[in-house]
Design a protein around this motif. Sequence first.
Motif, PDB file in Angstrom:
ATOM      1  N   VAL A 119       5.283  -0.500  -4.283  1.00  0.00           N
ATOM      2  CA  VAL A 119       4.423  -0.388  -3.095  1.00  0.00           C
ATOM      3  C   VAL A 119       5.250   0.046  -1.889  1.00  0.00           C
ATOM      4  O   VAL A 119       4.854   0.943  -1.128  1.00  0.00           O
ATOM      5  CB  VAL A 119       3.705  -1.722  -2.806  1.00  0.00           C
ATOM      6  CG1 VAL A 119       3.083  -1.742  -1.415  1.00  0.00           C
ATOM      7  CG2 VAL A 119       2.642  -1.985  -3.864  1.00  0.00           C
TER       8      VAL A 119
ATOM      9  N   ARG B 285       6.416   3.731  -2.232  1.00  0.00           N
ATOM     10  CA  ARG B 285       5.275   4.643  -2.045  1.00  0.00           C
ATOM     11  C   ARG B 285       4.894   4.786  -0.572  1.00  0.00           C
ATOM     12  O   ARG B 285       4.256   5.762  -0.194  1.00  0.00           O
ATOM     13  CB  ARG B 285       4.068   4.158  -2.835  1.00  0.00           C
ATOM     14  CG  ARG B 285       4.184   4.394  -4.312  1.00  0.00           C
ATOM     15  CD  ARG B 285       2.965   3.914  -5.047  1.00  0.00           C
ATOM     16  NE  ARG B 285       3.091   4.192  -6.466  1.00  0.00           N
ATOM     17  CZ  ARG B 285       2.370   3.618  -7.407  1.00  0.00           C
ATOM     18  NH1 ARG B 285       1.435   2.731  -7.079  1.00  0.00           N
ATOM     19  NH2 ARG B 285       2.559   3.922  -8.666  1.00  0.00           N
ATOM     20  N   ASN B 286       5.273   3.810   0.222  1.00  0.00           N
ATOM     21  CA  ASN B 286       4.956   3.843   1.646  1.00  0.00           C
ATOM     22  C   ASN B 286       6.155   4.218   2.512  1.00  0.00           C
ATOM     23  O   ASN B 286       6.164   3.957   3.714  1.00  0.00           O
ATOM     24  CB  ASN B 286       4.381   2.485   2.081  1.00  0.00           C
ATOM     25  CG  ASN B 286       2.911   2.388   1.751  1.00  0.00           C
ATOM     26  OD1 ASN B 286       2.085   3.010   2.413  1.00  0.00           O
ATOM     27  ND2 ASN B 286       2.581   1.642   0.716  1.00  0.00           N
TER      28      ASN B 286
ATOM     29  N   THR C 102      -0.784  -0.834  -2.034  1.00  0.00           N
ATOM     30  CA  THR C 102      -0.263   0.422  -1.497  1.00  0.00           C
ATOM     31  C   THR C 102      -1.110   0.896  -0.318  1.00  0.00           C
ATOM     32  O   THR C 102      -0.575   1.265   0.726  1.00  0.00           O
ATOM     33  CB  THR C 102      -0.210   1.501  -2.598  1.00  0.00           C
ATOM     34  OG1 THR C 102       0.683   1.044  -3.626  1.00  0.00           O
ATOM     35  CG2 THR C 102       0.281   2.831  -2.051  1.00  0.00           C
TER      36      THR C 102
END
Length: 171
Positions: free
Chosen positions: A141, A144-145, A108
């Motif tokens: 990941v 979350r980005n 992440t």
Amino acid sequence: MSVPAPAAAWTLESLRADHAPAILDFERQNRAYFARTVPDRGDAYFTGFADRHRALLAEQDTGLSRFHVLITRQGALVGRVNLVDIEDGSAELGYRIGEHAAGRGLATAAVAEICRMAQGAYGLSRLTAVTTLDNPGSMTVLRRNGFTQVETMAVDGRPGVRYERPPAPAD
């Protein structure tokens, strides 16, 4: 979504010739682990690694791709984060974190850092990424980005998903 800047515990370095032994070791040690959720590189990847590494460096020199390694403060290579097929302000993101470093937020944080670099250092305005449906960690990941799912697709015959994201604003 705000993701913390890189921790002092690691750095994201541009690929260099002297990274070759560590990358080969990393890929060998994690081959079975990676093959659980991403298509296996095959034996030819390992037998022809030296030539492949030189080819990646040459490709990086042209600006068509940007390859990076994730190095811990202790000097261990624990991951790779790449931007490939750079064209018209866009690139495809790829990354892998080794089994012993997985689950600690490194992916992440490294993806957050490459998103910042994509816009700042590389002048990119859009990133895409592809993962298989049986890789929930990778999907997490990406979400979350700030990546959003744009389509389902096959990835080497496996069900997969393509994501898109404009890079994070430059600091």
